[in-house]
Design a protein around this motif. Structure first.
Motif, short mmCIF file in Angstrom:
data_model
loop_
_atom_site.label_atom_id
_atom_site.label_comp_id
_atom_site.label_asym_id
_atom_site.label_seq_id
_atom_site.Cartn_x
_atom_site.Cartn_y
_atom_site.Cartn_z
N SER A 9 -11.49 7.78 6.91
CA SER A 9 -10.06 7.58 6.75
C SER A 9 -9.80 6.87 5.45
N GLU A 10 -8.55 6.77 5.07
CA GLU A 10 -8.20 6.18 3.78
C GLU A 10 -8.50 4.70 3.73
N ALA A 11 -8.28 4.01 4.80
CA ALA A 11 -8.52 2.56 4.85
C ALA A 11 -9.32 2.23 6.10
N THR A 12 -10.15 1.20 5.99
CA THR A 12 -10.99 0.78 7.11
C THR A 12 -10.41 -0.48 7.72
N ARG A 123 2.10 -4.59 9.72
CA ARG A 123 1.27 -5.56 8.99
C ARG A 123 -0.04 -4.93 8.52
N VAL A 124 -0.66 -4.14 9.36
CA VAL A 124 -1.90 -3.48 8.95
C VAL A 124 -1.64 -2.53 7.79
N ARG A 125 -0.55 -1.77 7.86
CA ARG A 125 -0.24 -0.85 6.77
C ARG A 125 -0.04 -1.60 5.45
N GLN A 129 -2.79 -1.35 2.31
CA GLN A 129 -2.35 -0.77 1.05
C GLN A 129 -2.63 -1.71 -0.12
N VAL A 130 -2.32 -2.99 0.06
CA VAL A 130 -2.51 -3.94 -1.03
C VAL A 130 -3.99 -4.15 -1.34
N ILE A 131 -4.82 -4.28 -0.30
CA ILE A 131 -6.25 -4.51 -0.51
C ILE A 131 -6.90 -3.32 -1.21
N ILE A 155 3.32 3.64 -7.40
CA ILE A 155 3.45 2.87 -6.17
C ILE A 155 4.70 2.01 -6.18
N ASN A 156 5.04 1.48 -5.03
CA ASN A 156 6.28 0.71 -4.88
C ASN A 156 6.12 -0.77 -5.19
N GLU A 157 4.90 -1.30 -5.15
CA GLU A 157 4.69 -2.70 -5.48
C GLU A 157 4.71 -2.91 -6.99
N GLY A 158 5.25 -4.04 -7.38
CA GLY A 158 5.22 -4.38 -8.79
C GLY A 158 3.84 -4.83 -9.21
N ILE A 159 3.40 -4.42 -10.39
CA ILE A 159 2.06 -4.76 -10.87
C ILE A 159 2.16 -5.23 -12.32
#
Length: 521
Positions: A9-12, A123-125, A129-131, A155-159
């Motif tokens: 899967s995409e994230a563990t 919260r998991v999502r 996503q951030v990690i 992506i939607n988060e500012g970087i």
């Protein structure tokens, strides 16, 4: 128990809890949402899985045997291989000290038991996503600059990409949108001055307040904070969550990568969720109080008899005393004995009324440290009316090593009384006179189990599956809310409730309560 329950899967996500039921609930909540789910039922297995699979998110129970969640978190954060995993603590503990301790050890978030499915999913999502983004940025910082920019822009988060002094060298469109300007206007500005109103650097006084991201830029230490006040270009503040990771070139610290987002909508949702929880708790308390009043109505005739007996005795003793007052000579010793008997009977009536008032009152806010021996004995006394009506008896057996627990005494007594009354009725229906046994024993270092065992009719296989469902009843005049309400009340105490079949027949209902912190230390 250690198991991988999904394929790639995409994230563990690693689920850690010593309670199999909790693991099942978490798995059912997160399955089919694109995650690789791993499960472990103790701290050692969790550490092993984390080192092998490097999960983005770890949902970690605090109260576990051998090594608890705090120690697992500390080991993960001190190991460079697993230090960047987002650890979300799971616990029925809802005090501030427990949360602060978790965050101090490197925890990223906290979810209270019992779980709310939508909260867990959200919260998991977010953390996954951030990690994943953080790891991808670190791995591709030098080799894939062009791909990195394309990903960051989508992506939607500012970087931000910062140099060691906090100068913005890179900003994605989301950062510009959150800040309220264009990406060109952000490049070259000082991050600390823009978002916090002052610059920082090696020349800062030791006593000066350390700004967010400052430690990452200066010392290469990763940071993560939530609900930090940041400033837009127009000077308006907003609540933000950010992660800062060191930016290295040739092994040398050259700045930081900052991922941030505006959490204003999230905080509003959390407030709405908290208000909804408060409303549910208020409605639960109202239903519990209504149930206690209903129980009192069912037991009213018996209690009238309980009060009438000492009142009748008082009347008779008073008449005797009046006759003795007319005697000559006056027998003072005999009159004193008669008056003492009147006082004893008045105390007996007063005790019955005290138990009634304690049972029907609305519980005070918060939980208390309770002695189960005293509470169960009071419940037994309260059930004496039903015991006589059903031609039965109630025995209380509390093991010597049972510690104090933390719970609402009125609601726990309500649950125990409900189970005892059901047991007495079942025993009478079976034509038996064996006593109902109420026992308490320690189950592990953090849990006390209270059992109510009878030798009555028992429970059919079909009924067993529906025992705790609302509006299910096996009684001709029952409403089917008793056991469902018991489950709700016990879960609100941080415990669980269940049913099992004793080898000698009949039925055994049990519930658990958490051990008081002082006794658990």
């Amino acid at each position: 128990m250690t198991e991988t329950v999904n394929g790639y899967s995409e994230a563990t996500v690693l689920l850690v809890d010593d309670n199999a039921q909790n693991l099942k609930v978490l798995y059912e909540t997160l399955k089919d949402r694109g995650y690789k789910l791993l499960i472990a039922n103790d701290g050692h297995k969790a550490l092993n899985l984390a080192q092998r699979h490097l999960p983005e998110v770890i949902l970690l129970d605090i109260m576990m045997p051998d090594i608890d969640g705090y120690e697992v978190c500390q080991r993960l954060k001190t190991d460079p291989v697993t230090a960047d995993s987002a650890i979300v603590f799971l616990s029925a503990l809802d005090d501030v000290d427990a949360k602060v301790k978790g965050f101090a050890l490197g925890g990223a978030d906290y979810i209270a038991k019992p779980f709310q499915a939508q909260e867990v999913i959200a919260r998991v999502r977010t953390h996954a996503q951030v990690i994943r983004l953080e790891r991808e940025l670190q791995a591709r910082n030098r080799q894939l600059e062009n791909d990195q920019t394309r990903i960051l822009n989508a992506i939607n988060e500012g970087i931000y990409g910062l140099d060691s002094a906090g100068t913005i060298e890179f900003a994605n469109p989301a950062a510009a949108m959150i800040t309220g300007c264009s990406t060109d206007e952000l490049i070259g500005r000082n991050f600390f001055e823009l978002h916090f109103g002052r610059r920082c650097g090696p020349e800062d006084e030791p006593s000066a307040q350390v700004l967010p991201v400052q430690t990452t830029c200066a010392q290469g230490i990763a940071e993560h904070q939530r609900d930090v006040r940041m400033r837009r270009l127009n000077g308006v503040d907003f609540p933000a969550e950010y992660r800062a990771t060191p930016k290295l070139e040739g092994g040398q610290l050259v700045g930081a990568v900052v991922v941030f987002r505006d959490i204003s909508p999230e905080l509003a949702n959390e407030q709405a969720l908290e208000e909804a929880r408060s409303l549910v708790q208020e409605q639960r308390d109202q239903l519990a109080h209504a149930s206690r009043m209903s129980t009192m109505g069912e037991m009213a005739a018996g209690f009238a008899h309980e009060v009438n007996q000492p009142l009748t005795a008082i009347t008779n003793y008073a008449r005797v005393a009046l006759r003795m007052m007319a005697d000559d000579p006056l027998d003072r010793e005999l009159i004193q004995q008669t008056l003492s008997k009147i006082e004893a009977q008045s105390h007996r009536a007063s005790e019955v009324i005290r138990r009634i008032r304690r049972f029907v009152k609305k519980p005070a806010a918060g939980k208390e440290v309770l002695s189960l021996s005293q509470l169960l004995e009071e419940t037994r006394q309260f059930a004496e009316v039903d015991a006589r009506h059903n031609e039965g008896d109630v025995l209380v057996e509390v093991a010597e090593d049972v510690p104090e627990v933390v719970a609402d005494p009125v609601q726990v007594q309500q649950v125990a009384l409900n189970l005892i009354r059901n047991a007495l009725e079942s025993t009478r229906s079976a034509g038996r006179h064996a006593p109902v046994v109420v026992s308490a024993e320690l189950r592990g270092p953090e849990c006390v189990r209270i059992s109510v065992t009878d030798q009555g009719l028992g429970v059919s296989d079909e009924a067993e599956e529906q025992l705790f469902l609302p509006f299910f009843t096996t009684k001709a005049e029952g409403m089917g809310i008793g056991l469902a309400l018991c489950r709700s009340l016990i879960q609100a105490q941080g415990g669980d409730i269940g049913f099992e079949r004793p080898p000698e027949g009949g039925a055994r209902f049990f519930f658990t309560l958490p051990v008081a912190p002082a006794a658990n230390a």
